[in-house]
Design a protein around this motif. Structure first.
Motif, short mmCIF file in Angstrom:
data_model
loop_
_atom_site.label_atom_id
_atom_site.label_comp_id
_atom_site.label_asym_id
_atom_site.label_seq_id
_atom_site.Cartn_x
_atom_site.Cartn_y
_atom_site.Cartn_z
N THR A 64 0.84 -1.21 0.00
CA THR A 64 0.00 0.00 0.00
C THR A 64 0.87 1.25 0.00
OG1 THR A 64 -1.81 -1.11 1.15
CG2 THR A 64 -1.75 1.28 1.27
N LEU A 65 1.90 1.26 0.83
CA LEU A 65 2.76 2.44 0.94
C LEU A 65 3.45 2.76 -0.39
CD1 LEU A 65 3.91 4.56 2.91
CD2 LEU A 65 5.84 3.00 3.28
N VAL A 66 4.03 1.75 -1.02
CA VAL A 66 4.75 2.03 -2.27
C VAL A 66 3.79 2.31 -3.42
CG1 VAL A 66 6.84 0.81 -1.59
CG2 VAL A 66 5.01 -0.46 -2.74
N LYS A 67 2.56 1.79 -3.35
CA LYS A 67 1.58 2.13 -4.37
C LYS A 67 1.12 3.58 -4.24
CE LYS A 67 -0.15 -2.51 -5.37
NZ LYS A 67 -1.27 -3.48 -5.22
N VAL A 68 1.13 4.10 -3.02
CA VAL A 68 0.87 5.53 -2.82
C VAL A 68 1.97 6.35 -3.48
CG1 VAL A 68 0.85 7.37 -1.09
CG2 VAL A 68 -0.51 5.30 -0.73
N LEU A 69 3.23 5.97 -3.26
CA LEU A 69 4.35 6.69 -3.83
C LEU A 69 4.37 6.61 -5.35
CD1 LEU A 69 7.02 8.25 -3.64
CD2 LEU A 69 8.17 6.06 -3.17
N SER A 70 3.93 5.47 -5.91
CA SER A 70 3.99 5.27 -7.36
C SER A 70 2.70 5.66 -8.07
CB SER A 70 4.31 3.80 -7.66
OG SER A 70 3.35 2.94 -7.09
N GLY A 71 1.73 6.21 -7.33
CA GLY A 71 0.54 6.75 -7.97
C GLY A 71 -0.57 5.76 -8.26
N PHE A 72 -0.45 4.52 -7.79
CA PHE A 72 -1.49 3.53 -8.04
C PHE A 72 -2.61 3.62 -7.01
CE2 PHE A 72 1.87 1.88 -10.62
CZ PHE A 72 1.23 1.21 -11.65
N ILE A 73 -2.34 4.24 -5.87
CA ILE A 73 -3.33 4.41 -4.81
C ILE A 73 -3.21 5.84 -4.29
CG2 ILE A 73 -3.99 3.75 -2.46
CD1 ILE A 73 -3.09 0.94 -3.05
N GLN A 102 14.29 7.71 -11.66
CA GLN A 102 15.45 7.96 -10.81
C GLN A 102 15.34 7.23 -9.47
OE1 GLN A 102 18.24 9.84 -11.78
NE2 GLN A 102 17.15 9.57 -13.73
N THR A 103 14.12 6.87 -9.13
CA THR A 103 13.86 6.03 -7.95
C THR A 103 13.07 4.83 -8.42
OG1 THR A 103 13.89 7.84 -6.35
CG2 THR A 103 12.67 5.85 -5.74
N LEU A 104 13.56 3.66 -8.13
CA LEU A 104 12.93 2.42 -8.57
C LEU A 104 12.40 1.68 -7.36
CD1 LEU A 104 12.56 1.21 -11.38
CD2 LEU A 104 14.55 -0.24 -10.95
N ILE A 105 11.11 1.31 -7.42
CA ILE A 105 10.48 0.54 -6.36
C ILE A 105 10.32 -0.89 -6.84
CG2 ILE A 105 8.45 0.29 -4.88
CD1 ILE A 105 7.85 3.29 -5.56
N LEU A 106 10.80 -1.84 -6.05
CA LEU A 106 10.68 -3.26 -6.39
C LEU A 106 9.85 -3.95 -5.32
CD1 LEU A 106 13.54 -2.21 -7.58
CD2 LEU A 106 14.00 -4.62 -7.91
N ASP A 107 8.67 -4.47 -5.72
CA ASP A 107 7.76 -5.11 -4.78
C ASP A 107 7.93 -6.62 -4.85
OD1 ASP A 107 5.78 -5.65 -2.98
OD2 ASP A 107 4.12 -4.99 -4.24
N ILE A 161 13.89 1.38 -3.59
CA ILE A 161 13.09 0.91 -2.45
C ILE A 161 12.79 -0.55 -2.71
CG2 ILE A 161 10.96 1.16 -1.15
CD1 ILE A 161 10.91 4.10 -1.97
N PHE A 162 13.27 -1.40 -1.83
CA PHE A 162 13.21 -2.85 -2.01
C PHE A 162 12.22 -3.43 -1.01
CE2 PHE A 162 14.84 -7.17 -1.20
CZ PHE A 162 14.96 -7.65 -2.49
N ALA A 204 3.84 9.73 -11.43
CA ALA A 204 5.04 9.21 -10.78
C ALA A 204 6.21 9.14 -11.76
CB ALA A 204 4.75 7.82 -10.19
N ILE A 205 5.95 8.61 -12.95
CA ILE A 205 7.01 8.53 -13.96
C ILE A 205 7.50 9.92 -14.33
CG2 ILE A 205 7.38 8.04 -16.42
CD1 ILE A 205 7.83 5.62 -14.76
N GLN A 206 6.57 10.86 -14.41
CA GLN A 206 6.93 12.25 -14.78
C GLN A 206 7.92 12.85 -13.80
OE1 GLN A 206 5.74 13.53 -17.64
NE2 GLN A 206 6.97 15.38 -17.41
N VAL A 207 7.81 12.48 -12.52
CA VAL A 207 8.72 13.03 -11.51
C VAL A 207 9.87 12.07 -11.19
CG1 VAL A 207 6.98 14.54 -10.49
CG2 VAL A 207 7.26 12.20 -9.60
N GLY A 208 9.95 10.95 -11.93
CA GLY A 208 11.11 10.08 -11.79
C GLY A 208 10.95 8.88 -10.88
N VAL A 209 9.70 8.48 -10.58
CA VAL A 209 9.46 7.32 -9.72
C VAL A 209 8.82 6.21 -10.56
CG1 VAL A 209 8.22 6.41 -7.72
CG2 VAL A 209 9.15 8.74 -7.66
N GLY A 210 9.46 5.04 -10.58
CA GLY A 210 8.92 3.89 -11.30
C GLY A 210 8.80 2.69 -10.39
N MET A 211 7.78 1.87 -10.62
CA MET A 211 7.55 0.73 -9.74
C MET A 211 7.47 -0.57 -10.53
SD MET A 211 4.63 0.13 -6.85
CE MET A 211 4.33 -1.49 -6.11
N LEU A 212 8.22 -1.57 -10.06
CA LEU A 212 8.15 -2.94 -10.58
C LEU A 212 7.27 -3.74 -9.64
CD1 LEU A 212 9.17 -5.23 -12.47
CD2 LEU A 212 11.02 -5.58 -10.84
#
Length: 498
Positions: free
Chosen positions: A43-52, A156-161, A190-191, A74-82
Motif C-alpha cells: 500500500t505504501l509504495v503504491k501511494v508513492l507510485s501513484g497507483f493508490i 530515478q527512484t525504482l520501487i521493487l515489490d 526501495i526494495f 510518478a514517472i513524470q517526476v522520476g518514480v517507477g515501480m516494478l
C-alpha cells in the motif's frame, strides 16, 4: 533522487493499511521495506507510485513536495515501480512492451527503440531477445524488461515489490547486480520484501512495518533476531516434519511419457506413499509443473500408466481425479486458484454442493466464518479475494481444499509469504500428511525443499532424477543437480526424454 514520505495514512473501509508512516530514502542507497504479509508495504509504495491515493500525508522528492495521483505522474517526476506481477502485455513482443509509455504517438521510432533496449540490456547484463513474445518469458525476464522500460522513461527512484519471488538464482544474482549498479549512478531503490536474507544481502537500511505502522529503522547488517522481533513482536516456532510415510501407496507412475509443445519428459517408475512429501526441484520451466498437472489430471500422458490408490486413471478426465481425492493448488492464486471479483463467502459457496436448486447462503456463510477463524484469514466473508494480501489469499486457497485428500499437488506453496505465514502453511500441510495425504510440491526455495521433503526429484535439461532422500543431500549438492551436473553424481537418471 532523495525520497521522503511524511505521515502517510491510507484506509480501506475498516482496515487501516498505513497509519502515519514516515520514510526517508537517500540517493545512491537501497532501502529495504520489510514486514509480514498485510503489514502495509505494498500500500505504501503504491501511494508513492501513484497507483493508490493517500488519505493524508506528504511526498517530497529532493526536498520538494510533489503531488502523485497516477502512475503517469510518478514517472513524470522520476518514480517507477516494478510490481510483483509485472504490468506488461503478454501477446506483444519484448520491443513493443519496452516502447509502451513512450511519447511519440503513432510515430515511434522502432529502430531507435531497439537500439536503446539492446544498449540498456547489455549495460545490466540482461539477456533479452527483442523479438520474443512476452508470454514466452519467465517471470525473471519479464522483470528485467520492465526495469529497462522504467529506466528508459527516466526513473530515478525504482520501487521493487517482492522482486525475488518466483525467479531463478541466476536471475536473482543479475537483479541484485543491476540494483547495485543503479545506486552507483546516484539513483535510489526501495526494495519491498519479507525475506530477511534478501534484505541483508542488498540493502543499506531497512524500515520495518507491522499492522500499517513503522516499528523501527535499522542499518544493515542487522541480526535476524532484531528484524523478526520488529516484524512480529515475538519469536517464531519452526514446525518439525515428523516421519509420516505409510506403507500404503498413494501414487504410482510406470513407464510414463508426458509434456507439452516445448518439452517431453519421461519417468520409468515413481512410487509415492501416503503421508510422504516429495519436493520437485529445478529451474523454472524444467518440467516440475508438468508433473503436477499430469498427476492432477490436467495433462494427459502420451504413454504409460498413472495409478491412484491402485486405480488406473491414466487417460481419465479431471473430475475423476477430483473424485479420487486429488487436490491442486496453483502458484498464481488470482489467475488459476481464485476468482477475481468474488468474495471469500462466494468461493466457499462455489465449492459447496447446493441443496436442491438453490445455494444455501446461510449455511455457506457459517462455513465461511468457520474457515476464516480456522485458517486465521485476515478478511471478512464479504472481502473480495483480490483485496487480500498474498498470505491471506494462500490461506483462503488452502481453506477451499477438500478434507480429506489422498494426494495434494502444490506449486510454490509459500511463494510471496512472510516467515510467519510460511510456517503456518507448513503446519497445515504436515497435519495433512499425518492424516495420510501424500504431497508433491515444487519450489524455487532449496531450503524449503530440503527442510520439508522426505525425498526430492530433480528436473534439469529434459531429464528427471530418481527420488533422492533428503537425508543424503546437501543444499550445495542439490544446486549442482539442478544445474545439470547429473554426470558428477552417483544418482542414476531414470531415462532421457525421448
Amino acid at each position: 533522487m532523495n525520497v521522503e514520505l511524511v505521515n502517510i495514512s491510507k484506509r480501506f473501509g475498516t482496515v487501516q493499511a498505513n497509519e502515519d508512516v514516515s520514510l526517508r530514502v537517500a540517493a545512491g542507497t537501497i532501502h529495504g521495506l520489510l514486514g509480514e504479509n498485510g503489514a502495509g508495504k505494498s500500500t505504501l509504495v503504491k501511494v508513492l507510485s501513484g497507483f493508490i491515493g493517500r488519505d493524508r500525508g506528504q511526498v517530497l522528492l529532493n526536498g520538494i513536495p510533489v503531488e502523485i495521483r497516477t502512475p503517469a505522474d510518478a514517472i513524470q517526476v522520476g518514480v517507477g515501480m516494478l510490481h510483483q506481477d509485472p504490468l506488461d502485455f503478454p501477446p506483444l513482443s519484448v520491443l513493443d512492451n519496452f516502447m509502451a509509455g513512450n511519447s511519440g504517438g503513432l510515430f515511434l521510432n522502432r529502430r531507435q527503440a531497439a537500439k536503446n533496449l539492446t544498449a540498456l540490456a547489455t549495460q545490466f547484463n540482461f539477456d533479452l531477445n527483442i523479438h520474443r513474445q512476452v508470454s514466452d518469458l519467465t517471470v525473471g525476464e519479464r522483470q528485467q524488461l520492465e526495469i529497462l522500460r522504467l529506466l528508459s522513461l527516466g526513473a530515478q527512484t525504482l520501487i521493487l515489490d517482492e522482486p525475488t519471488t518466483g525467479i531463478s538464482a541466476d536471475q536473482k544474482t543479475a537483479l541484485f547486480a543491476a540494483m547495485k549498479q543503479l545506486v552507483v549512478e546516484g539513483k535510489s531503490v526501495i526494495f519491498v520484501s519479507h525475506k530477511l536474507e534478501d534484505v541483508e544481502a542488498l540493502c543499506h537500511e531497512v524500515t520495518v512495518l507491522r499492522h500499517g505502522k513503522v516499528m523501527g529503522n535499522l542499518p544493515i547488517p542487522a541480526s535476524d533476531r532484531q528484524l523478526i522481533d520488529l516484524m512480529f513482536g515475538r519469536e517464531l516456532a519452526l514446525p518439525l516434519k515428523p516421519q509420516t510415510r505409510q506403507a500404503a501407496i498413494a501414487l504410482q507412475l510406470s513407464d510414463i511419457d508426458f509434456g507439452d509443445d516445448r518439452q517431453t519428459l519421461a519417468i520409468a517408475d515413481l512410487t509415492v506413499h501416503r503421508g510422504e512429501v516429495i519436493g520437485l526441484a529445478g529451474l523454472e520451466g524444467s518440467g516440475q509443473q508438468l508433473l503436477l498437472l499430469l498427476c492432477a489430471g490436467l495433462l494427459k500422458a502420451t504413454t504409460g500408466t498413472l495409478q491412484l490408490d491402485s486405480v488406473n486413471l491414466t487417460q481419465q478426465p479431471y473430475p475423476a481425479f477430483l473424485k479420487a481425492g486429488v487436490g491442486y493448488s496453483p502458484a498464481d492464486r488470482l489467475q488459476d486458484g481464485l476468482v477475481r471479483g468474488l468474495t471469500i463467502h462466494e468461493h466457499v459457496a462455489l465449492k459447496t454442493p447446493p441443496k436442491g436448486l438453490f445455494v444455501d447462503w446461510q449455511g455457506t456463510l457459517e462455513q465461511t466464518q468457520q474457515a476464516i477463524a480456522l485458517f486465521n484469514i485476515r478478511g471478512k466473508p464479504n472481502s473480495k479475494v483480490e483485496r487480500l494480501s498474498g498470505g491471506n489469499q494462500q490461506r483462503t486457497q488452502l481453506a477451499l481444499l477438500p478434507v480429506p485428500l489422498n494426494l495434494l499437488l502444490m506449486e510454490h506453496p509459500t511463494r510471496g509469504l512472510d516467515i510467519e505465514s510460511t510456517l503456518w502453511v507448513w503446519q497445515q500441510l504436515i497435519a495433512r500428511c499425518q492424516g495420510g495425504t501424500a504431497i508433491l510440491f515444487m519450489s524455487s526455495d532449496l531450503d524449503e525443499i530440503m527442510q520439508y521433503s522426505d525425498r526430492v526429484i530433480v528436473f534439469s535439461s529434459g531429464k528427471v532424477s530418481q527420488p533422492i532422500a533428503t537425508a543424503t543431500l546437501t543444499v550445495e549438492a542439490l544446486g549442482q543437480l539442478i544445474g545439470g551436473r547429473f554426470e558428477d553424481s552417483t544418482l542414476p537418471i531414470l531415462r532421457d526424454a525421448p
